[in-house]
Write an enzyme that holds these catalytic residues in place. Structure first.
Site, short mmCIF file in Angstrom:
data_model
loop_
_atom_site.label_atom_id
_atom_site.label_comp_id
_atom_site.label_asym_id
_atom_site.label_seq_id
_atom_site.Cartn_x
_atom_site.Cartn_y
_atom_site.Cartn_z
N HIS A 24 0.92 -1.17 0.17
CA HIS A 24 0.17 -0.08 0.00
C HIS A 24 0.89 1.18 0.06
O HIS A 24 0.69 2.18 -0.66
CB HIS A 24 -0.93 0.12 1.23
CG HIS A 24 -2.17 -1.02 1.42
ND1 HIS A 24 -2.09 -1.89 2.40
CD2 HIS A 24 -2.92 -1.48 0.50
CE1 HIS A 24 -2.93 -2.71 2.18
NE2 HIS A 24 -3.45 -2.59 0.79
N LYS A 48 -15.21 -7.62 4.89
CA LYS A 48 -14.55 -8.75 5.93
C LYS A 48 -14.66 -8.33 7.25
O LYS A 48 -14.60 -7.18 7.74
CB LYS A 48 -13.19 -9.04 5.36
CG LYS A 48 -12.89 -8.95 3.93
CD LYS A 48 -11.29 -8.75 3.55
CE LYS A 48 -11.26 -7.94 2.27
NZ LYS A 48 -10.21 -7.06 1.88
N ARG A 98 -2.13 -6.00 -8.17
CA ARG A 98 -0.81 -6.80 -8.28
C ARG A 98 -0.72 -7.93 -9.43
O ARG A 98 0.45 -7.88 -9.83
CB ARG A 98 -0.77 -7.54 -6.96
CG ARG A 98 -0.59 -6.78 -5.50
CD ARG A 98 -0.62 -7.41 -4.25
NE ARG A 98 -2.27 -7.83 -4.49
CZ ARG A 98 -2.82 -8.12 -3.52
NH1 ARG A 98 -2.33 -8.42 -2.35
NH2 ARG A 98 -4.27 -8.26 -3.38
N SER A 136 -2.56 -7.77 2.97
CA SER A 136 -3.04 -7.79 4.42
C SER A 136 -3.26 -9.25 4.82
O SER A 136 -3.06 -9.57 5.93
CB SER A 136 -4.12 -6.72 4.63
OG SER A 136 -3.78 -5.51 4.17
#
Ligand code: PNS
Length: 170
Positions: A24, A48, A98, A136
């Site tokens: 990030h 989430k 990504r 993460s």
């Protein structure tokens, strides 16, 4: 049909940041090569369950980006991103990408967001090779099994994650 030309020097980088990773941080740095200011917008409700509270996530982002103080600002938002953008009269969102899987998902999100708010544009920022597999989720999985995550997260975040896991166990 687009009625006018958008231009922006301030862009919004939304995310759960649970926690913010070096991936990030890289997205913020790369965005600052193109835009003059990045607003990091931490989502209060994510789809989430988060490990860190909104206050903790904001603090982690703040510590991670301390040295970029005058080029960034940090906010939290609830509800839809498209509404938050409209409320704040901002029109460009940046998202890190990504790989092809990320791109598929991010493309869907950007199309939905622009259906919800037709002033909204999304700019994708590709990550670099050495940050390609940092997420993460993986950081938390490694930490849960006692692995060293210090190179994947901003300084001090590894200690916070370890503490959060030991508090959960007790
Ligand atoms: O870091 P993440 O978890 O990939 O970030 C996702 C986030 C928070 C940017 C995204 O879930 C979001 O925009 N949430 C707000 C609700 C919303 O607007 N959803 C899009 C339409 S379903």
């Amino acid at each position: 049909m687009l009625g006018f030309v958008l231009s922006a020097s301030v862009v919004v980088f939304p995310g759960s940041f649970d926690p913010m990773t070096m991936g990030h941080v890289l997205v913020v740095k790369r965005a600052l090569r193109i835009f003059s200011k990045v607003v990091v917008a931490v989502a209060i409700n994510t789809n989430k369950e988060t490990m860190f509270s909104i206050e903790e996530r904001l603090l982690i982002v703040h510590n991670a980006l301390k040295n970029m103080d005058n080029m960034i600002s940090i906010e939290s938002f609830g509800g839809l991103l498209s509404d938050y953008m409209r409320r704040n009269k901002r029109c460009v969102v940046i998202r890190g990408v990504r790989d092809a899987n990320d791109f598929g998902y991010e493309l869907q999100m950007s199309v939905i967001n622009s259906e919800l708010n037709d002033d909204l544009e999304t700019v994708f920022i590709p990550t670099s090779l050495n940050h390609q597999y940092i997420s993460s989720t993986f950081v938390k999985r490694i930490a849960a099994m006692g692995g060293d995550i210090s190179k994947f997260v901003p300084y001090g975040v590894d200690v916070k994650i370890k503490k959060a896991f030991s508090a959960k166990k007790n």
